[in-house]
Motif scaffolding. Structure first.
Motif, PDB file in Angstrom:
ATOM      1  N   TYR A   5       0.431  -1.207   0.046  1.00  0.00           N
ATOM      2  CA  TYR A   5       0.101  -0.345   0.244  1.00  0.00           C
ATOM      3  C   TYR A   5       0.767   0.886  -0.267  1.00  0.00           C
ATOM      4  CZ  TYR A   5      -3.755  -2.553   1.657  1.00  0.00           C
ATOM      5  OH  TYR A   5      -4.795  -3.234   1.205  1.00  0.00           O
ATOM      6  N   ILE A   6       0.223   2.307  -1.169  1.00  0.00           N
ATOM      7  CA  ILE A   6       1.255   2.888  -0.612  1.00  0.00           C
ATOM      8  C   ILE A   6       0.666   4.366  -1.283  1.00  0.00           C
ATOM      9  CG2 ILE A   6       3.223   4.051  -2.579  1.00  0.00           C
ATOM     10  CD1 ILE A   6       4.269   1.412  -3.754  1.00  0.00           C
ATOM     11  N   CYS A   7       1.167   6.023  -0.791  1.00  0.00           N
ATOM     12  CA  CYS A   7       0.275   7.465  -0.692  1.00  0.00           C
ATOM     13  C   CYS A   7       0.582   7.187  -2.058  1.00  0.00           C
ATOM     14  CB  CYS A   7       1.654   7.506   0.434  1.00  0.00           C
ATOM     15  SG  CYS A   7       0.432   9.364   0.229  1.00  0.00           S
ATOM     16  N   LYS A   8      -0.220   7.750  -2.503  1.00  0.00           N
ATOM     17  CA  LYS A   8      -0.920   7.874  -4.234  1.00  0.00           C
ATOM     18  C   LYS A   8       0.004   9.559  -4.246  1.00  0.00           C
ATOM     19  CE  LYS A   8      -4.554   8.728  -7.419  1.00  0.00           C
ATOM     20  NZ  LYS A   8      -5.477   8.028  -7.613  1.00  0.00           N
ATOM     21  N   ASN A   9      -0.142  10.195  -3.416  1.00  0.00           N
ATOM     22  CA  ASN A   9       0.512  11.832  -3.333  1.00  0.00           C
ATOM     23  C   ASN A   9       1.883  11.479  -3.336  1.00  0.00           C
ATOM     24  OD1 ASN A   9      -0.178  14.635  -3.239  1.00  0.00           O
ATOM     25  ND2 ASN A   9       1.237  15.208  -2.081  1.00  0.00           N
ATOM     26  N   LEU A  14       3.088   2.587   3.058  1.00  0.00           N
ATOM     27  CA  LEU A  14       2.159   2.205   4.127  1.00  0.00           C
ATOM     28  C   LEU A  14       2.187   1.097   4.830  1.00  0.00           C
ATOM     29  CD1 LEU A  14      -0.575   5.117   2.911  1.00  0.00           C
ATOM     30  CD2 LEU A  14       1.165   5.319   4.275  1.00  0.00           C
ATOM     31  N   TYR A  15       2.392  -0.059   4.245  1.00  0.00           N
ATOM     32  CA  TYR A  15       2.033  -0.649   4.631  1.00  0.00           C
ATOM     33  C   TYR A  15       2.556  -2.487   3.097  1.00  0.00           C
ATOM     34  CZ  TYR A  15      -0.087  -5.911   6.136  1.00  0.00           C
ATOM     35  OH  TYR A  15      -0.157  -6.855   6.628  1.00  0.00           O
ATOM     36  N   LYS A  16       3.441  -2.942   3.499  1.00  0.00           N
ATOM     37  CA  LYS A  16       3.413  -3.762   2.555  1.00  0.00           C
ATOM     38  C   LYS A  16       3.316  -5.701   3.034  1.00  0.00           C
ATOM     39  CE  LYS A  16       7.868  -5.316  -0.450  1.00  0.00           C
ATOM     40  NZ  LYS A  16       9.093  -5.123  -0.150  1.00  0.00           N
ATOM     41  N   LYS A  40      -5.449   9.797   6.544  1.00  0.00           N
ATOM     42  CA  LYS A  40      -3.923  10.443   6.100  1.00  0.00           C
ATOM     43  C   LYS A  40      -2.568  10.131   6.211  1.00  0.00           C
ATOM     44  CE  LYS A  40      -6.358  14.561   7.029  1.00  0.00           C
ATOM     45  NZ  LYS A  40      -6.323  16.137   7.688  1.00  0.00           N
ATOM     46  N   CYS A  41      -1.482  10.436   4.909  1.00  0.00           N
ATOM     47  CA  CYS A  41      -0.993   9.411   5.348  1.00  0.00           C
ATOM     48  C   CYS A  41       0.297  10.063   6.404  1.00  0.00           C
ATOM     49  CB  CYS A  41       0.119  10.490   3.627  1.00  0.00           C
ATOM     50  SG  CYS A  41       1.715   9.693   3.196  1.00  0.00           S
ATOM     51  N   HIS A  42       0.968   9.871   6.536  1.00  0.00           N
ATOM     52  CA  HIS A  42       2.131  10.284   7.656  1.00  0.00           C
ATOM     53  C   HIS A  42       3.177  10.794   7.693  1.00  0.00           C
ATOM     54  CE1 HIS A  42       3.706   6.247   7.384  1.00  0.00           C
ATOM     55  NE2 HIS A  42       4.660   6.431   7.323  1.00  0.00           N
ATOM     56  N   HIS A  43       2.968  10.912   6.344  1.00  0.00           N
ATOM     57  CA  HIS A  43       4.667  11.258   5.752  1.00  0.00           C
ATOM     58  C   HIS A  43       4.146  13.526   5.241  1.00  0.00           C
ATOM     59  CE1 HIS A  43       7.759  12.309   2.862  1.00  0.00           C
ATOM     60  NE2 HIS A  43       8.804  12.315   3.682  1.00  0.00           N
ATOM     61  N   CYS A  44       2.964  13.073   4.188  1.00  0.00           N
ATOM     62  CA  CYS A  44       2.733  14.219   3.267  1.00  0.00           C
ATOM     63  C   CYS A  44       1.151  14.703   3.912  1.00  0.00           C
ATOM     64  CB  CYS A  44       2.363  14.080   1.883  1.00  0.00           C
ATOM     65  SG  CYS A  44       1.310  12.533   1.632  1.00  0.00           S
ATOM     66  N   GLN A  49      -8.366   8.204   0.300  1.00  0.00           N
ATOM     67  CA  GLN A  49      -9.270   7.420  -0.563  1.00  0.00           C
ATOM     68  C   GLN A  49      -9.560   6.378  -0.872  1.00  0.00           C
ATOM     69  OE1 GLN A  49      -9.521   9.887  -3.899  1.00  0.00           O
ATOM     70  NE2 GLN A  49      -9.811  12.069  -2.688  1.00  0.00           N
ATOM     71  N   VAL A  50     -10.677   5.399  -0.788  1.00  0.00           N
ATOM     72  CA  VAL A  50     -10.619   3.859  -1.585  1.00  0.00           C
ATOM     73  C   VAL A  50     -10.072   3.815  -3.062  1.00  0.00           C
ATOM     74  CG1 VAL A  50     -12.096   2.294  -2.086  1.00  0.00           C
ATOM     75  CG2 VAL A  50     -12.891   3.289   0.116  1.00  0.00           C
ATOM     76  N   PRO A  51      -8.955   2.837  -3.757  1.00  0.00           N
ATOM     77  CA  PRO A  51      -9.078   3.182  -4.473  1.00  0.00           C
ATOM     78  C   PRO A  51      -9.662   2.355  -5.481  1.00  0.00           C
ATOM     79  CG  PRO A  51      -7.894   1.038  -3.275  1.00  0.00           C
ATOM     80  CD  PRO A  51      -8.703   1.665  -2.866  1.00  0.00           C
TER      81      PRO A  51
END
Length: 69
Positions: A5-9, A14-16, A40-44, A49-51
Motif C-alpha cells: 500500500y503506497i501513498c498516491k501523493n 504505508l504497509y507491505k 491520512k498519510c503520516h508523511h505528507c 481514498q478507496v482505490p
C-alpha cells in the motif's frame, strides 16, 4: 507476490505484506489501512481514498536467472 500500500501523493510505502504467516491478520484491506493511519498519510498528510481499479497495478516478480552448464 507482495502486496504494498503506497501513498498516491508522495509514494511513501504505508504497509507491505510479503508472505503468509507474516502476522496473525493476513493481508489488510484498504479500509483497515485507512483506519490504522487515521485516514491520512503520516508523511505528507494526504487524505486516503478507496482505490479504484485504475489505481491497482500488478507486476510480475523478477525472475531468477540461472546459468546451466
Amino acid at each position: 507476490m507482495p502486496v504494498r500500500y503506497i501513498c498516491k501523493n508522495c509514494g511513501t510505502e504505508l504497509y507491505k505484506f510479503e508472505r503468509v504467516g507474516q502476522d496473525f491478520y493476513g493481508v489488510r484491506t484498504p479500509s483497515e489501512i485507512k483506519a490504522i493511519f487515521g485516514g491520512k498519510c503520516h508523511h505528507c498528510g494526504h487524505e486516503f481514498q478507496v482505490p479504484s481499479m485504475e489505481d491497482i497495478t500488478f507486476r510480475p516478480k523478477k525472475q531468477l536467472k540461472v546459468k546451466v552448464y
